[in-house]
Design a protein around this motif. Structure first.
Motif, PDB file in Angstrom:
ATOM      1  N   GLN A   1      33.464 -38.678 127.279  1.00  0.00           N
ATOM      2  CA  GLN A   1      33.843 -40.079 127.085  1.00  0.00           C
ATOM      3  C   GLN A   1      34.291 -40.718 128.395  1.00  0.00           C
ATOM      4  O   GLN A   1      34.069 -41.905 128.621  1.00  0.00           O
ATOM      5  N   ASP A   2      34.929 -39.931 129.263  1.00  0.00           N
ATOM      6  CA  ASP A   2      35.398 -40.463 130.548  1.00  0.00           C
ATOM      7  C   ASP A   2      34.282 -40.557 131.587  1.00  0.00           C
ATOM      8  O   ASP A   2      34.165 -41.554 132.300  1.00  0.00           O
TER       9      ASP A   2
ATOM     10  N   LYS B   1      42.589 -36.353 137.270  1.00  0.00           N
ATOM     11  CA  LYS B   1      43.515 -36.874 136.263  1.00  0.00           C
ATOM     12  C   LYS B   1      43.480 -36.033 134.992  1.00  0.00           C
ATOM     13  O   LYS B   1      44.532 -35.705 134.412  1.00  0.00           O
ATOM     14  N   LEU B   2      42.280 -35.660 134.547  1.00  0.00           N
ATOM     15  CA  LEU B   2      42.154 -34.874 133.326  1.00  0.00           C
ATOM     16  C   LEU B   2      42.777 -33.486 133.484  1.00  0.00           C
ATOM     17  O   LEU B   2      43.405 -32.973 132.552  1.00  0.00           O
TER      18      LEU B   2
ATOM     19  N   VAL C   1      36.791 -35.625 125.415  1.00  0.00           N
ATOM     20  CA  VAL C   1      37.344 -36.578 126.375  1.00  0.00           C
ATOM     21  C   VAL C   1      36.540 -36.589 127.672  1.00  0.00           C
ATOM     22  O   VAL C   1      36.332 -37.643 128.281  1.00  0.00           O
TER      23      VAL C   1
ATOM     24  N   HIS D   1      38.526 -38.890 138.127  1.00  0.00           N
ATOM     25  CA  HIS D   1      38.680 -38.676 136.688  1.00  0.00           C
ATOM     26  C   HIS D   1      39.006 -37.213 136.396  1.00  0.00           C
ATOM     27  O   HIS D   1      39.880 -36.906 135.570  1.00  0.00           O
TER      28      HIS D   1
END
Length: 449
Positions: free
Chosen positions: A400-401, A429-430, A397, A426
């Motif tokens: 990908q982000d 958030k992750l 992830v 990002h």
């Protein structure tokens, strides 16, 4: 470890989606009804994701093991690389239909619910077959340790490299007395090298292949140079984002400058241009067989330490034990013996460009003769890796982000300082998000090495 039970639906959603799993099929899951090879007492089912040259090298190593151990029948299956592989492995482990031995990228292990979908290695049993912690780079071994137990046994590290054409650099006066590229220790020195190489290269070619529009490569390069700057990601407890936008901006501006100064042709085929005469390309070490097969006069070094501290992006293929409710006995010992054999006989694996994780291999005369592998073996001691969190790892992830936003900076559709701030958002958030495998955040399931 007190982790919640996992349904197949949760696993499918976590590892790549229902549609992926449905299209992939179930043929390789196995039922345990296969007959053993003639004369064998034990069968070891082994899943891997190696194709191409890596697949051929792995088969050679497995055949050598079979010859040396006729009492163990190795039933190997090669599955589709990427999320389809991880989806299938997760489903098999959750349904108690897992193979006895598997392979994963090290960066994905933390997110694979160790203790639920993976079983820990018996380090005493590994030692019986010649594999011990002291035979490994300490940082690499610790990457496989979760909650005090070893869940991933490293086979290699595979790194991003700076490939260079000796014929071109020789004309530009950029080779040392040893025939290798001169050292580079700053961004100014690096761009001076590119300027000199461009002056003597073939017309119509780019000076360096940089994969400017590929989110994976751009992310890997970012990780390397951000690590060179001493950049951090999170605190040890995984409760706070320590990402430094100023350092990130330096890296993004550095990558972008290759385009603005005219050293890169965006979208140009990197490997092909290098084969045709481009002075440089940044590629993974898996390109070694390709360039050697083309009979190029070339070398390869870790990515240049332009920010002072050596660090090049590294991932690792590692052996894992997918969870089995009844793991143990001769089959489990056979899995340990097979993994230990491949790890300790990895000279064949080095032919594919990978750096063997088992350090005694690196000091052998045979390995020291491998070219250009012997030029970049130092990367083992300067690994730039993604943070040890559930959302990291190959095709994970995190890449990908963040990969696409790095591309937007390199390609010029967004400004580096703006992208750096976006990256921190990002990451915030992750860090607060939950691992679909077990419903825990990075802080709640934080890896303790």
């Amino acid at each position: 470890m007190g982790r919640p039970d996992l349904s197949r639906r949760q696993l499918l959603a976590a590892a790549g989606g229902l549609s992926v799993a449905a299209s992939f099929g179930f043929a390789a899951l196995g039922t345990g009804a296969d007959a053993l090879a003639s004369g064998a007492d034990t069968r070891v089912r082994y899943w891997n994701l190696f194709s191409g040259g890596d697949g051929a090298n792995m088969i050679t190593m497995l055949d050598a093991f079979r010859k040396a151990n006729p009492d163990i029948d190795v039933k190997d299956s090669t599955l589709q690389w990427g999320n389809p592989f991880y989806t299938k492995l997760a489903m098999a482990a959750a349904g108690n239909r897992a193979p006895d031995l598997g392979v994963m990228h090290m960066g994905r292990v933390t997110g694979f619910s160790p203790g639920r979908l993976l079983d820990p290695w018996d380090v005493d049993l590994l030692a019986k077959y010649g594999v011990r912690e002291q035979d490994y780079n300490p940082a690499l071994w610790k990457r496989g340790v979760i909650d005090g137990k070893l869940y991933a046994l490293p086979l290699d590290i595979h790194v991003q490299l700076c490939f260079y054409r000796k014929d071109v650099l020789g004309k530009a006066g950029l080779l040392g007395d040893d025939g290798r590229m001169i050292p580079v220790t700053s961004t100014d020195e690096w761009f001076d090298v590119l300027k000199k190489a461009k002056a003597v290269q073939k017309k119509g070619l780019q000076t360096i292949g940089l994969w400017t529009n590929d989110q994976n490569f751009q992310w890997w390069f970012f990780v390397a140079f951000y690590t060179q700057l001493g950049g951090k990601w999170f605190n040890d407890a995984h409760t706070e984002v320590l990402f430094d936008p100023d350092k990130a901006t330096q890296v993004l501006e550095f990558l972008r400058r290759h385009v603005t100064d005219g050293y890169v042709i965006p979208g140009a085929p990197t490997g092909e241009q290098f084969i045709n005469g481009a002075p440089f390309t940044w590629e993974g070490n898996w390109s070694v067989p390709v360039f050697s097969g083309a009979k190029l006069d070339y070398g390869a070094t870790p990515l240049p330490p332009v920010f002072g501290t050596p660090a090049t992006h590294a991932e690792s293929h590692a052996f894992v034990l997918p969870h089995q409710a009844g793991r143990g006995g001769a089959t489990n010992e056979g899995a340990h013996e097979l993994a230990a054999y491949v790890v300790t006989h990895a000279l064949q694996w080095a032919a594919g460009g990978h750096i063997p994780a088992y350090t005694p291999t690196l000091s052998t005369a045979a390995y020291k003769k491998l070219t250009p592998q012997n030029e970049y073996v130092s990367a083992m001691d300067h690994q730039a890796t993604e943070p040890k969190v559930w959302f990291a790892g190959s095709t994970g992830v995190l890449a990908q982000d963040l990969g696409p936003v790095v591309v937007s900076s390199t390609m010029g559709s967004a400004k580096p300082d703006s992208v750096a701030r976006t990256m921190k958002k990002h990451l915030t958030k992750l860090l607060a998000s939950k691992n679909p495998m077990d419903g825990r955040t990075a802080a709640q399931g934080g890896a303790v090495a």
